[in-house]
Write a protein that holds these residues in place. Sequence first.
Motif, PDB file in Angstrom:
ATOM      1  N   ALA A  54       0.826  -1.209   0.000  1.00  0.00           N
ATOM      2  CA  ALA A  54       0.000   0.000   0.000  1.00  0.00           C
ATOM      3  C   ALA A  54       0.863   1.262   0.000  1.00  0.00           C
ATOM      4  O   ALA A  54       0.549   2.244  -0.695  1.00  0.00           O
ATOM      5  N   ALA A  55       1.963   1.253   0.762  1.00  0.00           N
ATOM      6  CA  ALA A  55       2.830   2.430   0.821  1.00  0.00           C
ATOM      7  C   ALA A  55       3.524   2.670  -0.513  1.00  0.00           C
ATOM      8  O   ALA A  55       3.679   3.829  -0.939  1.00  0.00           O
ATOM      9  N   ASP A  56       3.944   1.600  -1.186  1.00  0.00           N
ATOM     10  CA  ASP A  56       4.577   1.768  -2.500  1.00  0.00           C
ATOM     11  C   ASP A  56       3.642   2.485  -3.469  1.00  0.00           C
ATOM     12  O   ASP A  56       4.050   3.426  -4.168  1.00  0.00           O
ATOM     13  N   TYR A  57       2.398   2.042  -3.523  1.00  0.00           N
ATOM     14  CA  TYR A  57       1.431   2.683  -4.420  1.00  0.00           C
ATOM     15  C   TYR A  57       1.041   4.074  -3.928  1.00  0.00           C
ATOM     16  O   TYR A  57       0.749   4.972  -4.734  1.00  0.00           O
ATOM     17  N   TYR A  58       1.026   4.260  -2.593  1.00  0.00           N
ATOM     18  CA  TYR A  58       0.680   5.576  -2.053  1.00  0.00           C
ATOM     19  C   TYR A  58       1.709   6.619  -2.475  1.00  0.00           C
ATOM     20  O   TYR A  58       1.354   7.705  -2.960  1.00  0.00           O
ATOM     21  N   TRP A  59       3.002   6.303  -2.309  1.00  0.00           N
ATOM     22  CA  TRP A  59       4.035   7.259  -2.694  1.00  0.00           C
ATOM     23  C   TRP A  59       4.057   7.470  -4.208  1.00  0.00           C
ATOM     24  O   TRP A  59       4.293   8.588  -4.680  1.00  0.00           O
ATOM     25  N   LYS A  60       3.782   6.428  -4.955  1.00  0.00           N
ATOM     26  CA  LYS A  60       3.862   6.524  -6.419  1.00  0.00           C
ATOM     27  C   LYS A  60       2.649   7.223  -7.028  1.00  0.00           C
ATOM     28  O   LYS A  60       2.795   8.124  -7.872  1.00  0.00           O
ATOM     29  N   ASP A  61       1.439   6.826  -6.613  1.00  0.00           N
ATOM     30  CA  ASP A  61       0.228   7.307  -7.273  1.00  0.00           C
ATOM     31  C   ASP A  61      -0.440   8.489  -6.572  1.00  0.00           C
ATOM     32  O   ASP A  61      -1.096   9.300  -7.225  1.00  0.00           O
ATOM     33  N   VAL A  62      -0.305   8.572  -5.245  1.00  0.00           N
ATOM     34  CA  VAL A  62      -0.950   9.667  -4.502  1.00  0.00           C
ATOM     35  C   VAL A  62       0.007  10.846  -4.343  1.00  0.00           C
ATOM     36  O   VAL A  62      -0.319  11.987  -4.691  1.00  0.00           O
ATOM     37  N   GLN A  63       1.203  10.584  -3.823  1.00  0.00           N
ATOM     38  CA  GLN A  63       2.187  11.651  -3.641  1.00  0.00           C
ATOM     39  C   GLN A  63       3.004  11.941  -4.901  1.00  0.00           C
ATOM     40  O   GLN A  63       3.600  13.006  -5.020  1.00  0.00           O
ATOM     41  N   LYS A  64       3.070  10.954  -5.815  1.00  0.00           N
ATOM     42  CA  LYS A  64       3.749  11.104  -7.118  1.00  0.00           C
ATOM     43  C   LYS A  64       5.215  11.527  -6.950  1.00  0.00           C
ATOM     44  O   LYS A  64       5.688  12.492  -7.562  1.00  0.00           O
ATOM     45  N   LEU A  65       5.941  10.789  -6.121  1.00  0.00           N
ATOM     46  CA  LEU A  65       7.350  11.082  -5.871  1.00  0.00           C
ATOM     47  C   LEU A  65       8.257  10.231  -6.752  1.00  0.00           C
ATOM     48  O   LEU A  65       7.856   9.189  -7.269  1.00  0.00           O
ATOM     49  N   GLN A  66       9.489  10.669  -6.902  1.00  0.00           N
ATOM     50  CA  GLN A  66      10.483   9.911  -7.651  1.00  0.00           C
ATOM     51  C   GLN A  66      10.954   8.708  -6.813  1.00  0.00           C
ATOM     52  O   GLN A  66      10.945   8.763  -5.582  1.00  0.00           O
ATOM     53  N   PRO A  67      11.379   7.614  -7.465  1.00  0.00           N
ATOM     54  CA  PRO A  67      11.782   6.420  -6.698  1.00  0.00           C
ATOM     55  C   PRO A  67      12.937   6.665  -5.745  1.00  0.00           C
ATOM     56  O   PRO A  67      12.967   6.101  -4.651  1.00  0.00           O
ATOM     57  N   SER A  68      13.901   7.509  -6.125  1.00  0.00           N
ATOM     58  CA  SER A  68      15.025   7.784  -5.224  1.00  0.00           C
ATOM     59  C   SER A  68      14.557   8.516  -3.973  1.00  0.00           C
ATOM     60  O   SER A  68      15.031   8.253  -2.865  1.00  0.00           O
ATOM     61  N   THR A  69      13.588   9.440  -4.128  1.00  0.00           N
ATOM     62  CA  THR A  69      13.045  10.161  -2.972  1.00  0.00           C
ATOM     63  C   THR A  69      12.269   9.221  -2.066  1.00  0.00           C
ATOM     64  O   THR A  69      12.390   9.277  -0.833  1.00  0.00           O
ATOM     65  N   VAL A  70      11.480   8.326  -2.657  1.00  0.00           N
ATOM     66  CA  VAL A  70      10.724   7.358  -1.871  1.00  0.00           C
ATOM     67  C   VAL A  70      11.674   6.474  -1.071  1.00  0.00           C
ATOM     68  O   VAL A  70      11.430   6.160   0.102  1.00  0.00           O
ATOM     69  N   GLN A  71      12.768   6.077  -1.711  1.00  0.00           N
ATOM     70  CA  GLN A  71      13.735   5.220  -1.033  1.00  0.00           C
ATOM     71  C   GLN A  71      14.298   5.918   0.206  1.00  0.00           C
ATOM     72  O   GLN A  71      14.463   5.300   1.261  1.00  0.00           O
ATOM     73  N   LEU A  72      14.569   7.209   0.096  1.00  0.00           N
ATOM     74  CA  LEU A  72      15.081   7.963   1.242  1.00  0.00           C
ATOM     75  C   LEU A  72      14.016   8.110   2.324  1.00  0.00           C
ATOM     76  O   LEU A  72      14.310   8.031   3.517  1.00  0.00           O
ATOM     77  N   TYR A  73      12.764   8.317   1.922  1.00  0.00           N
ATOM     78  CA  TYR A  73      11.666   8.449   2.878  1.00  0.00           C
ATOM     79  C   TYR A  73      11.438   7.132   3.622  1.00  0.00           C
ATOM     80  O   TYR A  73      11.257   7.114   4.848  1.00  0.00           O
ATOM     81  N   VAL A  74      11.430   6.037   2.878  1.00  0.00           N
ATOM     82  CA  VAL A  74      11.196   4.732   3.494  1.00  0.00           C
ATOM     83  C   VAL A  74      12.289   4.419   4.509  1.00  0.00           C
ATOM     84  O   VAL A  74      12.036   3.823   5.562  1.00  0.00           O
ATOM     85  N   ALA A  75      13.511   4.840   4.208  1.00  0.00           N
ATOM     86  CA  ALA A  75      14.613   4.608   5.143  1.00  0.00           C
ATOM     87  C   ALA A  75      14.359   5.291   6.480  1.00  0.00           C
ATOM     88  O   ALA A  75      14.744   4.773   7.542  1.00  0.00           O
ATOM     89  N   LEU A  76      13.712   6.463   6.459  1.00  0.00           N
ATOM     90  CA  LEU A  76      13.438   7.185   7.705  1.00  0.00           C
ATOM     91  C   LEU A  76      12.487   6.414   8.613  1.00  0.00           C
ATOM     92  O   LEU A  76      12.466   6.630   9.831  1.00  0.00           O
ATOM     93  N   CYS A  77      11.708   5.513   8.034  1.00  0.00           N
ATOM     94  CA  CYS A  77      10.792   4.702   8.838  1.00  0.00           C
ATOM     95  C   CYS A  77      11.538   3.689   9.699  1.00  0.00           C
ATOM     96  O   CYS A  77      10.932   3.042  10.567  1.00  0.00           O
ATOM     97  N   PHE A  78      12.838   3.530   9.468  1.00  0.00           N
ATOM     98  CA  PHE A  78      13.638   2.645  10.310  1.00  0.00           C
ATOM     99  C   PHE A  78      14.073   3.335  11.600  1.00  0.00           C
ATOM    100  O   PHE A  78      14.614   2.672  12.497  1.00  0.00           O
ATOM    101  N   ILE A  79      13.860   4.645  11.699  1.00  0.00           N
ATOM    102  CA  ILE A  79      14.310   5.374  12.893  1.00  0.00           C
ATOM    103  C   ILE A  79      13.725   4.793  14.184  1.00  0.00           C
ATOM    104  O   ILE A  79      14.451   4.602  15.172  1.00  0.00           O
TER     105      ILE A  79
END
Length: 484
Positions: A54-79
């Motif tokens: 769901a998060a993959d599609y949310y960032w891609k289709d709802v927020q419309k972010l670039q894959p490199s930006t999504v990768q950096l955002y997802v990494a922050l969820c490891f905090i």
Amino acid sequence: MGENGTKRKALGVVTEGAEWVKMLSRRLSRSFVMGVFIVYGVGQGFSGSLLKVAADYYWKDVQKLQPSTVQLYVALCFIPWILKPLWGILTDAFPLRGYHRRPYFVLAGILGALSAAALALAGTLTAAAALACFIGVSASLAIADVTIDACIARNSIEARELAPDLQTLCGFCSGVGALVGFLASGFFVHRLGPQGSLGLMALSPALTIVLGFVIYENRTNDLHIEKKQGVLESVGTTIRGMYRTMSYPQGWKPSLYMFLALTLNVTTHEGHFYWYTDSKAGPAFSQEFVGVIYAIGAVASLIGVLIYHKALKDYGFRDLMFYAQLLYGISGLLDLIFILRWNLVIGIPDYFFVVIEESSTRITGKIRWMPMMVLSTQLCPLGIEGTFFALLMCIDSIGALLSRWGGGMLLRLLHITRTDFTNLWLAVLIRDILRFAILALVFLVPKTGQYEELLPSEVSEKNPSDKVDEETLELVPINGKSEV
């Protein structure tokens, strides 16, 4: 006759599995096994898999972010997972109304439920607000995970012969939960949309809240624990114990290996996902089939757990990790073949080849991961096993975060965007080279067997003078009495 033989064999496997679970319940209590199922099966398994799709599609289709930006955002969820030692210290040294565990389960559940509800019901959120909600969901899972990990670490120390079995139980529960979550994720994303399906993430926090009310815990009556001086003394003792353990080569060498093995395993997942769903450059997989791919991966993970449990528990740590890493690197080459579309050249369709690629990666990845978890539990000294195991998982989470960030920077440097995948093959090639490079670090892993004690006796044996609460966490039976 052959069909009847197959049925009997399948029934035998199920019966053997049931007897194994009964054995663990008898040796370690039913409540402990049930707690593992709730945290690992429902939380990290079902909710984690649903969140991934769901998060993959949310960032891609709802927020419309670039894959490199999504990768950096997802990494922050490891905090929140990096902060696991903090959660461990809080639950160990700062009881609320005399309870170390119950209140933190409830608080974690409330945090996760509110975060999931905000994602699903708050309408259009800014990227920063959505990221904060995702971090809230991740924190809910991390805090709930700390308590059950402490129980696993203690049981692994007190019954060392069951340490591999406990990791098998965790892997099985998370694998089954992930299988159900991935199978359902494509359907929910298609029917409810990426944002609406994120509301289902509230299921796990809700169960965590219930767990906080029904779990049995002895209330702390020691008045010194509730005094500031006593709390600071408890925290200081825990920190000194962790430092002493890490000062031994048996402690810092394997910890360093696990950190480097995770850090150098840079992930290019978001680039793969965008390419999977692209109608021009990629195979244009549908939402339902993406869920099926991940579900097949969950089944493969279960197969990896079964292979480890049946055939690999008796091998030494170093030999097992070397060959597991080697197979993991080889399996990564299938990604390169897929990206370059060589599978079509040899006549293998995309829908079939992606199953081969996902299955091999998940099986070898799980075989690589299981001995790392067993090694982590064997490194924990009694008395501070909860906080120390959280420290090891914190180190692993930092490695995973750096892996995500490294992959995101790689995607950005190679100019891989939502529509341009020209250099995706090069990113995968660099990732695979790093996987093989990890083999040079296996000398940091001890040669000892998985049932042998790793730490010196003065560290592994609990100091009787240390005032550490002996707590038993059990679910309250229906009749309201604790188990005996």
